[in-house]
Design an enzyme around this catalytic site. Sequence first.
Site, PDB file in Angstrom:
ATOM      1  N   ASN A  79       0.805  -1.235   0.000  1.00  0.00           N
ATOM      2  CA  ASN A  79       0.000   0.000   0.000  1.00  0.00           C
ATOM      3  C   ASN A  79       0.839   1.286   0.000  1.00  0.00           C
ATOM      4  OD1 ASN A  79       0.708  -0.473   2.681  1.00  0.00           O
ATOM      5  ND2 ASN A  79      -1.215   0.295   3.493  1.00  0.00           N
ATOM      6  N   GLU A  97       8.184   2.857  14.459  1.00  0.00           N
ATOM      7  CA  GLU A  97       8.996   3.279  13.315  1.00  0.00           C
ATOM      8  C   GLU A  97       8.982   4.794  13.256  1.00  0.00           C
ATOM      9  OE1 GLU A  97       7.509   0.903   9.941  1.00  0.00           O
ATOM     10  OE2 GLU A  97       9.011  -0.573  10.463  1.00  0.00           O
ATOM     11  N   GLU A 139       4.237  -4.276  12.445  1.00  0.00           N
ATOM     12  CA  GLU A 139       3.362  -3.131  12.133  1.00  0.00           C
ATOM     13  C   GLU A 139       2.184  -3.720  11.373  1.00  0.00           C
ATOM     14  OE1 GLU A 139       3.801  -0.011  13.000  1.00  0.00           O
ATOM     15  OE2 GLU A 139       5.878   0.029  13.648  1.00  0.00           O
ATOM     16  N   SER A 151      -0.516  -7.501   7.121  1.00  0.00           N
ATOM     17  CA  SER A 151      -1.776  -7.837   7.788  1.00  0.00           C
ATOM     18  C   SER A 151      -1.522  -8.591   9.097  1.00  0.00           C
ATOM     19  CB  SER A 151      -2.611  -8.699   6.848  1.00  0.00           C
ATOM     20  OG  SER A 151      -1.919  -9.889   6.562  1.00  0.00           O
ATOM     21  N   CYS A 163      -3.287   1.482   6.695  1.00  0.00           N
ATOM     22  CA  CYS A 163      -3.539   0.897   8.010  1.00  0.00           C
ATOM     23  C   CYS A 163      -4.109   1.967   8.939  1.00  0.00           C
ATOM     24  CB  CYS A 163      -2.241   0.338   8.588  1.00  0.00           C
ATOM     25  SG  CYS A 163      -0.902   1.539   8.561  1.00  0.00           S
ATOM     26  N   PRO A 180       9.849  -6.736  -0.829  1.00  0.00           N
ATOM     27  CA  PRO A 180       8.622  -5.957  -1.040  1.00  0.00           C
ATOM     28  C   PRO A 180       7.477  -6.876  -1.453  1.00  0.00           C
ATOM     29  CG  PRO A 180      10.055  -5.767  -2.956  1.00  0.00           C
ATOM     30  CD  PRO A 180      10.799  -6.603  -1.944  1.00  0.00           C
TER      31      PRO A 180
HETATM   32  P1  NAP Z   1       0.063  -8.987   3.711  1.00  0.00           P
HETATM   33  O1  NAP Z   1      -0.741  -9.845   2.833  1.00  0.00           O
HETATM   34  O2  NAP Z   1       0.170  -9.352   5.139  1.00  0.00           O
HETATM   35  O3  NAP Z   1       1.493  -8.890   3.029  1.00  0.00           O
HETATM   36  C1  NAP Z   1       2.521  -8.085   3.560  1.00  0.00           C
HETATM   37  C2  NAP Z   1       3.860  -8.616   3.110  1.00  0.00           C
HETATM   38  O4  NAP Z   1       4.041  -9.923   3.642  1.00  0.00           O
HETATM   39  C3  NAP Z   1       3.999  -8.761   1.600  1.00  0.00           C
HETATM   40  O5  NAP Z   1       5.321  -8.494   1.248  1.00  0.00           O
HETATM   41  C4  NAP Z   1       3.669 -10.231   1.392  1.00  0.00           C
HETATM   42  O6  NAP Z   1       4.252 -10.740   0.227  1.00  0.00           O
HETATM   43  C5  NAP Z   1       4.327 -10.835   2.605  1.00  0.00           C
HETATM   44  N1  NAP Z   1       3.801 -12.137   2.974  1.00  0.00           N
HETATM   45  C6  NAP Z   1       2.547 -12.628   2.824  1.00  0.00           C
HETATM   46  N2  NAP Z   1       2.482 -13.868   3.325  1.00  0.00           N
HETATM   47  C7  NAP Z   1       3.714 -14.180   3.784  1.00  0.00           C
HETATM   48  C8  NAP Z   1       4.295 -15.330   4.402  1.00  0.00           C
HETATM   49  N3  NAP Z   1       3.575 -16.422   4.651  1.00  0.00           N
HETATM   50  N4  NAP Z   1       5.609 -15.293   4.715  1.00  0.00           N
HETATM   51  C9  NAP Z   1       6.345 -14.207   4.479  1.00  0.00           C
HETATM   52  N5  NAP Z   1       5.865 -13.086   3.891  1.00  0.00           N
HETATM   53  C10 NAP Z   1       4.557 -13.072   3.570  1.00  0.00           C
HETATM   54  O7  NAP Z   1      -0.463  -7.491   3.716  1.00  0.00           O
HETATM   55  P2  NAP Z   1      -0.792  -6.558   2.469  1.00  0.00           P
HETATM   56  O8  NAP Z   1      -2.101  -6.977   1.925  1.00  0.00           O
HETATM   57  O9  NAP Z   1       0.386  -6.476   1.569  1.00  0.00           O
HETATM   58  O10 NAP Z   1      -0.899  -5.143   3.197  1.00  0.00           O
HETATM   59  C11 NAP Z   1      -2.031  -4.692   3.798  1.00  0.00           C
HETATM   60  C12 NAP Z   1      -1.972  -4.861   5.307  1.00  0.00           C
HETATM   61  O11 NAP Z   1      -0.826  -4.194   5.815  1.00  0.00           O
HETATM   62  C13 NAP Z   1      -3.153  -4.233   5.996  1.00  0.00           C
HETATM   63  O12 NAP Z   1      -3.624  -5.092   6.995  1.00  0.00           O
HETATM   64  C14 NAP Z   1      -2.569  -2.970   6.600  1.00  0.00           C
HETATM   65  O13 NAP Z   1      -3.260  -2.490   7.718  1.00  0.00           O
HETATM   66  C15 NAP Z   1      -1.194  -3.402   6.935  1.00  0.00           C
HETATM   67  N6  NAP Z   1      -0.295  -2.252   7.078  1.00  0.00           N
HETATM   68  C16 NAP Z   1       0.132  -1.907   8.323  1.00  0.00           C
HETATM   69  C17 NAP Z   1       0.946  -0.791   8.495  1.00  0.00           C
HETATM   70  C18 NAP Z   1       1.431  -0.387   9.857  1.00  0.00           C
HETATM   71  O14 NAP Z   1       2.373   0.394   9.925  1.00  0.00           O
HETATM   72  N7  NAP Z   1       0.847  -0.875  10.947  1.00  0.00           N
HETATM   73  C19 NAP Z   1       1.334  -0.056   7.380  1.00  0.00           C
HETATM   74  C20 NAP Z   1       0.882  -0.430   6.126  1.00  0.00           C
HETATM   75  C21 NAP Z   1       0.070  -1.546   5.993  1.00  0.00           C
HETATM   76  P3  NAP Z   1       3.417 -11.010  -1.117  1.00  0.00           P
HETATM   77  O15 NAP Z   1       2.406  -9.942  -1.198  1.00  0.00           O
HETATM   78  O16 NAP Z   1       4.429 -10.913  -2.161  1.00  0.00           O
HETATM   79  O17 NAP Z   1       2.842 -12.359  -0.936  1.00  0.00           O
END
Ligand code: NAP
Length: 484
Positions: free
Chosen positions: A158, A465, A257, A236, A291, A182
């Site tokens: 995002n 962060e 995060e 997530s 987020c 990434p």
């Molecule tokens: P995500 O599905 O959890 O993916 C995040 C990262 O983790 C991606 O690089 C993804 O790679 C990787 N990933 C997924 N499954 C994995 C596994 N089993 N092992 C290792 N890496 C894995 O989240 P997203 O859909 O990209 O992002 C949205 C989420 O991020 C939302 O819930 C949002 O609230 C949260 N977020 C939080 C913050 C904060 O600072 N708290 C900031 C921004 C976003 P691939 O996509 O390549 O599979």
Amino acid sequence: MSDEAAVLDRVPKQLLVGGEWIDGAEGTLPVEDPATEETLVEVADASPDDAMKALDAAVETQKEWQSTPPRERGEILRRAWEEITERADELALLMTLEMGKSLAESKAEITYGSEFLRWFAEEAVRIDGRYATAPNGQGRLLTMKQPVGPCLLITPWNFPLAMGTRKIGPAVAAGCTMVIKPAKQTPLSMLALAEILSNAGLPPGVLNVVTSSSSGSVMEPLIKDPRLRKLSFTGSTPVGQKLMEQAAERLLRVSMELGGNAPFIVFDDADLDDVVDGAMIAKMRNIGEACTAANRFHVADSLADEFAERLAERMKALKLGRGTEEGVDIGPLIDADQRSKVQELVDDAVGKGAQCVVGGSPREGPGYFYEPTVLASVPDDANLLKEEIFGPVAPVKAFDSEEEAIAAANDTEYGLVAYVYTRDVKRALRVSEALEYGMVGLNQGMVSNPAAPFGGIKASGFGREGGYEGIEEYLETKYVAINL
Ligand code: NAP
């Protein structure tokens, strides 16, 4: 060559391992434009072996890198910030192409994201310790800070640049080497950043970049490798939980995060003009895919209807389209799954009695567009009050008392950020204290700032962060007991 073709041509598309750009053993993976559903470019698809080579490079480089003078580490970050600033337009275009948001929003992220490099350039030279006399006067206590060592950094789609710089900035400043992965949807901004950091003088092996279509199988061996000393994850909550389970096996140090479910509370003494401006930022920044996005609006009963109408007016005026086009405010969602999830949440709320004031549907493709939506009189059992929406949908719910507003705001497993609008200073502080969140936006719809500690509590994770706290995530504290 068009500007779009030129930026896509220029960006590196391979893995960065030990200072070399190399192909991925799994071939390539496509990067899609979410506004057209067409493939923009292909980037390297790493195998678990490729990722292990990246960790090898980080491990080999750690000792030498941590003895680099802090000033030198800071100046590398500073030079990278300068190059990003000079190339902001081109990098914003690249980001819009892969992620979808408008050029103005991408430019704002380039500024925000690069500021972490400038901030941590300044922090690199302020890592210190302390020397104290033991309470009984018989010894001395020396405390020193040292880099944690090789880190694995995993980032979401995002904010394709800022989620990386929030980790890379402090890791470089602290003297850590790293492997960064990434999200597969948006690897291009990170690859461009890696090249910029190399141009700025970051030695080979300090930052290694792995792009992959199979994040689980490629990352797990690294997390379980005893040479890795730290995992910093943004994404997530369910994936964060899975990674913590893997990290628990050998007690790997982690920062998480994770997701949010931000309440936006409007008291009856608030200035409604300010409230609507703040609500637009808190809800619509990043197409609602943040987020920190306001997930539910709790509004004093006397203002709820007027607020919903005024917010709907503003939402209706937004122009949807491909983020690269002139005058576009709102780009597409990241993919078809995200759009379906948003639709399901809206349908669920409307099915349970919520009233749709504006929007409520996807927009004809190509592209994963969803109309800016305001839902009024949302019932308590609507799923979107409990789940992260991650889209341009604003549910509004009325409340009668301060106690009721606080209880509703805290009624979630998440705890990242809450927003409060009131002109009563006592109430502002009372409510800020009562909110179970890591951050509070007081009369403002955005909290993100490189100089402030960003992070959550409860299921939104832990670790910070930015701010003075950000570098601590990459430092160990060592205590030396001195016998004089
Ligand atoms: P995500 O599905 O959890 O993916 C995040 C990262 O983790 C991606 O690089 C993804 O790679 C990787 N990933 C997924 N499954 C994995 C596994 N089993 N092992 C290792 N890496 C894995 O989240 P997203 O859909 O990209 O992002 C949205 C989420 O991020 C939302 O819930 C949002 O609230 C949260 N977020 C939080 C913050 C904060 O600072 N708290 C900031 C921004 C976003 P691939 O996509 O390549 O599979």
